[in-house]
Design an enzyme around this catalytic site. Structure first.
Site, PDB file in Angstrom:
ATOM      1  N   HIS A   1      -4.820  -0.649   5.643  1.00 16.43           N
ATOM      2  CA  HIS A   1      -4.285   0.086   6.805  1.00 16.43           C
ATOM      3  C   HIS A   1      -5.204   0.011   8.034  1.00 16.43           C
ATOM      4  O   HIS A   1      -5.694   1.020   8.511  1.00 16.43           O
ATOM      5  CB  HIS A   1      -3.972   1.543   6.451  1.00 16.43           C
ATOM      6  CG  HIS A   1      -4.992   2.258   5.625  1.00 16.43           C
ATOM      7  ND1 HIS A   1      -6.320   2.320   5.973  1.00 16.43           N
ATOM      8  CD2 HIS A   1      -4.880   2.948   4.463  1.00 16.43           C
ATOM      9  CE1 HIS A   1      -6.962   3.008   5.068  1.00 16.43           C
ATOM     10  NE2 HIS A   1      -6.118   3.397   4.139  1.00 16.43           N
TER      11      HIS A   1
ATOM     12  N   ASP B   1       1.339   2.582   3.517  1.00 15.78           N
ATOM     13  CA  ASP B   1       0.524   3.785   3.335  1.00 15.78           C
ATOM     14  C   ASP B   1       1.396   5.031   3.399  1.00 15.78           C
ATOM     15  O   ASP B   1       0.936   6.095   3.797  1.00 15.78           O
ATOM     16  CB  ASP B   1      -0.621   3.868   4.356  1.00 15.78           C
ATOM     17  CG  ASP B   1      -1.723   4.820   3.902  1.00 15.78           C
ATOM     18  OD1 ASP B   1      -1.761   5.184   2.709  1.00 15.78           O
ATOM     19  OD2 ASP B   1      -2.551   5.221   4.746  1.00 15.78           O
TER      20      ASP B   1
ATOM     21  N   HIS C   1       3.542  14.353   1.409  1.00 16.24           N
ATOM     22  CA  HIS C   1       2.967  15.668   1.106  1.00 16.24           C
ATOM     23  C   HIS C   1       4.098  16.674   1.257  1.00 16.24           C
ATOM     24  O   HIS C   1       4.966  16.493   2.125  1.00 16.24           O
ATOM     25  CB  HIS C   1       1.856  16.031   2.104  1.00 16.24           C
ATOM     26  CG  HIS C   1       0.624  15.190   1.972  1.00 16.24           C
ATOM     27  ND1 HIS C   1      -0.377  15.466   1.064  1.00 16.24           N
ATOM     28  CD2 HIS C   1       0.222  14.084   2.641  1.00 16.24           C
ATOM     29  CE1 HIS C   1      -1.343  14.553   1.188  1.00 16.24           C
ATOM     30  NE2 HIS C   1      -1.003  13.699   2.130  1.00 16.24           N
TER      31      HIS C   1
ATOM     32  N   ALA D   1      -3.467  14.852   5.451  1.00  7.48           N
ATOM     33  CA  ALA D   1      -3.312  13.551   6.116  1.00  7.48           C
ATOM     34  C   ALA D   1      -2.304  12.695   5.367  1.00  7.48           C
ATOM     35  O   ALA D   1      -2.382  12.568   4.140  1.00  7.48           O
ATOM     36  CB  ALA D   1      -4.656  12.834   6.175  1.00  7.48           C
TER      37      ALA D   1
ATOM     38  N   HIS E   1       0.878  -1.187   0.000  1.00 12.71           N
ATOM     39  CA  HIS E   1       0.000   0.000   0.000  1.00 12.71           C
ATOM     40  C   HIS E   1       0.905   1.224   0.000  1.00 12.71           C
ATOM     41  O   HIS E   1       1.443   1.619   1.037  1.00 12.71           O
ATOM     42  CB  HIS E   1      -0.908   0.005   1.234  1.00 12.71           C
ATOM     43  CG  HIS E   1      -1.892   1.132   1.234  1.00 12.71           C
ATOM     44  ND1 HIS E   1      -3.238   0.947   1.463  1.00 12.71           N
ATOM     45  CD2 HIS E   1      -1.740   2.472   1.022  1.00 12.71           C
ATOM     46  CE1 HIS E   1      -3.861   2.107   1.398  1.00 12.71           C
ATOM     47  NE2 HIS E   1      -2.966   3.055   1.136  1.00 12.71           N
TER      48      HIS E   1
ATOM     49  N   LYS F   1      -8.985  -0.216  -5.951  1.00 10.79           N
ATOM     50  CA  LYS F   1      -8.964   0.426  -4.634  1.00 10.79           C
ATOM     51  C   LYS F   1     -10.213   1.264  -4.463  1.00 10.79           C
ATOM     52  O   LYS F   1     -10.456   2.185  -5.241  1.00 10.79           O
ATOM     53  CB  LYS F   1      -7.711   1.304  -4.497  1.00 10.79           C
ATOM     54  CG  LYS F   1      -7.678   2.163  -3.240  1.00 10.79           C
ATOM     55  CD  LYS F   1      -7.494   1.347  -1.966  1.00 10.79           C
ATOM     56  CE  LYS F   1      -7.625   2.220  -0.707  1.00 10.79           C
ATOM     57  NZ  LYS F   1      -6.481   3.102  -0.524  1.00 10.79           N
TER      58      LYS F   1
ATOM     59  N   HIS G   1     -10.501   1.363   1.571  1.00  8.94           N
ATOM     60  CA  HIS G   1     -10.250   2.309   2.661  1.00  8.94           C
ATOM     61  C   HIS G   1     -11.509   2.278   3.520  1.00  8.94           C
ATOM     62  O   HIS G   1     -12.505   2.903   3.182  1.00  8.94           O
ATOM     63  CB  HIS G   1      -9.987   3.719   2.117  1.00  8.94           C
ATOM     64  CG  HIS G   1      -9.665   4.713   3.208  1.00  8.94           C
ATOM     65  ND1 HIS G   1      -8.474   5.389   3.278  1.00  8.94           N
ATOM     66  CD2 HIS G   1     -10.389   5.117   4.286  1.00  8.94           C
ATOM     67  CE1 HIS G   1      -8.471   6.165   4.354  1.00  8.94           C
ATOM     68  NE2 HIS G   1      -9.637   6.031   4.978  1.00  8.94           N
TER      69      HIS G   1
ATOM     70  N   ARG H   1       2.402   9.290  -5.847  1.00 11.19           N
ATOM     71  CA  ARG H   1       2.074  10.602  -6.450  1.00 11.19           C
ATOM     72  C   ARG H   1       2.512  10.651  -7.913  1.00 11.19           C
ATOM     73  O   ARG H   1       2.659   9.635  -8.570  1.00 11.19           O
ATOM     74  CB  ARG H   1       2.697  11.763  -5.646  1.00 11.19           C
ATOM     75  CG  ARG H   1       2.526  11.678  -4.139  1.00 11.19           C
ATOM     76  CD  ARG H   1       1.082  11.657  -3.699  1.00 11.19           C
ATOM     77  NE  ARG H   1       0.964  11.879  -2.269  1.00 11.19           N
ATOM     78  CZ  ARG H   1      -0.048  11.461  -1.518  1.00 11.19           C
ATOM     79  NH1 ARG H   1      -1.048  10.780  -2.058  1.00 11.19           N
ATOM     80  NH2 ARG H   1      -0.079  11.713  -0.243  1.00 11.19           N
TER      81      ARG H   1
ATOM     82  N   HIS I   1       1.732   5.259  -1.723  1.00 11.30           N
ATOM     83  CA  HIS I   1       1.381   6.442  -2.527  1.00 11.30           C
ATOM     84  C   HIS I   1       2.656   7.002  -3.142  1.00 11.30           C
ATOM     85  O   HIS I   1       3.563   7.413  -2.418  1.00 11.30           O
ATOM     86  CB  HIS I   1       0.699   7.502  -1.659  1.00 11.30           C
ATOM     87  CG  HIS I   1      -0.593   7.023  -1.077  1.00 11.30           C
ATOM     88  ND1 HIS I   1      -1.796   7.177  -1.732  1.00 11.30           N
ATOM     89  CD2 HIS I   1      -0.871   6.361   0.065  1.00 11.30           C
ATOM     90  CE1 HIS I   1      -2.762   6.629  -0.996  1.00 11.30           C
ATOM     91  NE2 HIS I   1      -2.229   6.126   0.093  1.00 11.30           N
TER      92      HIS I   1
ATOM     93  N   ASN J   1      -4.981   7.273  -6.074  1.00  8.77           N
ATOM     94  CA  ASN J   1      -5.674   8.532  -5.749  1.00  8.77           C
ATOM     95  C   ASN J   1      -4.898   9.763  -6.206  1.00  8.77           C
ATOM     96  O   ASN J   1      -4.552  10.633  -5.433  1.00  8.77           O
ATOM     97  CB  ASN J   1      -6.004   8.614  -4.246  1.00  8.77           C
ATOM     98  CG  ASN J   1      -4.767   8.563  -3.349  1.00  8.77           C
ATOM     99  OD1 ASN J   1      -3.751   7.980  -3.720  1.00  8.77           O
ATOM    100  ND2 ASN J   1      -4.850   9.174  -2.184  1.00  8.77           N
TER     101      ASN J   1
HETATM  102  O1  DOR Z   1      -3.359   9.622   5.599  1.00  8.68           O
HETATM  103  C1  DOR Z   1      -3.646   9.256   4.470  1.00  8.68           C
HETATM  104  N1  DOR Z   1      -3.042   9.796   3.391  1.00  8.68           N
HETATM  105  N2  DOR Z   1      -4.586   8.330   4.309  1.00  8.68           N
HETATM  106  C2  DOR Z   1      -5.041   7.992   3.099  1.00  8.68           C
HETATM  107  O2  DOR Z   1      -5.910   7.155   3.024  1.00  8.68           O
HETATM  108  C3  DOR Z   1      -4.556   8.678   1.890  1.00  8.68           C
HETATM  109  C4  DOR Z   1      -3.223   9.219   2.105  1.00  8.68           C
HETATM  110  C5  DOR Z   1      -2.793  10.199   1.020  1.00  8.68           C
HETATM  111  O3  DOR Z   1      -3.012   9.903  -0.148  1.00  8.68           O
HETATM  112  O4  DOR Z   1      -2.241  11.233   1.362  1.00  8.68           O
HETATM  113 ZN    ZN Z   2      -3.329   5.048   1.431  1.00  7.38          ZN
END
Ligand code: DOR
Ligand code: ZN
Length: 335
Positions: free
Chosen positions: A168, A240, A244, A256, A13, A95, A134, A17, A15, A41
């Protein structure tokens, strides 16, 4: 010096980007992992065959010479069977995000009416495509995951051949679901094996530990540790890791996501060693995922050593979990 060797670590899992962020973070995962399940996402979400193929190419282009397999996911919508058949060879899973529940999930599902979802879920079941979820409602933040359990039960019992991965997980309630339905599985992050809500907001607020789902209570942490440390065969590692930019985390309206990719294997070694369970880490971080998803990653051997490692303050503008702190395990070599 104590060392521990892991073969073909997998992050199920992740990310990654896009664009500059992708270029900055993908090499960090590609260095120590054999492969990762890449979340869809983006803005806009990865929702067509073209999107999947083009995104995979951008990931491969961002990764240096080391071997790394991006296992692709598609953003869940109520797709028809013909479409799913056209993407089955290019993705490992779909997902599902409840609409608006987390970062870039606005286009997610707003109704969990089984009849509305049946054609898609039945087709996925027939095609052997797992559903990653999720699992949070829009209820009170500490109760969102527990409230989602009835939806998992409904999905699992309505589609007994569909593999459903509770992503998660953060609660004892989710852990208890694992042995209740044969077709329910879970990923667990490394931060949810370390944190409770106290660590996030119990003292000074820690934006770099803020994520969805939020870390829960001590009894939840204990339940997660118990299944992870025994490498319960239905549980696998998924970081996860969600980068950012620093200004989006250290701001009014903190995004988040915990960025753990460059330190997750070190932390896992530390946790499993602390509990005398290092021998189970291989299953948690690779073998279980290989069995659950039926994947066979290319060879990679990562040797970790028990020696101090100071976590960098910053990776190209992204602040990692535990920035500036000293971990007890470090990556010694990768082959
Ligand atoms: O904290 C999170 N950040 N939870 C998620 O489900 C998505 C993720 C994100 O893409 O930043
Ligand atoms: Zn995630």
């Amino acid at each position: 010096m104590k060392t521990h060797t892991l073969l073909m670590p997998l992050d199920m899992h992740l990310h990654l980007r896009d664009a500059v962020m992708l270029e900055n973070v993908a090499p960090l995962s590609a260095y120590s992992y054999s492969g990762a399940l890449v979340m869809p996402n983006l803005v806009p979400p990865v929702a067509t065959l073209d999107d999947v193929q083009a995104y995979k190419q951008r990931i491969m282009a961002a990764v240096p010479n080391d071997y790394f397999e991006p296992y692709m996911t598609l953003f869940y919508k109520n797709y028809d069977k013909a479409f799913l058949e056209s993407v089955v060879d290019d993705i490992l899973a779909l997902k599902l995000y409840p609409a608006g529940i987390t970062t870039n999930s606005e286009g997610g599902v707003s109704s969990f009416d089984i009849e509305e979802m049946r054609p898609t879920l039945q087709a996925m079941s027939d095609l052997g495509m797992p559903l990653c979820v999720h699992g949070e409602t829009d209820g009170f933040v500490m109760d969102r995951e527990a409230e989602f359990m009835s939806i998992y039960e409904n999905l699992a019992s309505s589609f007994p051949k569909l593999k459903i991965i509770m992503e998660h997980i953060t609660t004892k309630a989710a852990v208890e679901m694992l042995d209740k339905y044969e077709n329910l599985y879970a990923t667990i992050t490394v931060h949810h094996l370390l944190l409770t809500l106290d660590d996030v907001v119990g003292g000074m607020m820690q934006p770099h530990l803020f994520c969805k789902p939020i870390a829960k209570r001590p009894e939840d942490l204990d339940a997660l540790l118990s299944v992870a440390l025994q490498a319960h065969p239905k549980v696998m590692f998924g970081s996860d890791s969600a980068p950012h930019p620093q200004h989006k985390k250290e701001s009014c309206g903190c995004a988040a996501g915990v960025f753990s990719a460059p330190i997750s294997l070190q932390l896992l070694c530390e946790i499993f060693d602390q509990y005398g369970k290092l021998d189970n880490l291989q299953a948690f971080v690779s073998d279980n995922a290989q069995n659950i998803y039926g994947i066979c990653p290319e060879f990679k051997e990562v040797v970790l050593a028990q020696r101090p490692f100071v976590v960098p303050q910053n990776y190209s503008g992204v602040v990692p979990m535990y920035a500036g702190e000293t971990l007890n395990w470090a990556i010694e070599s990768v082959e």
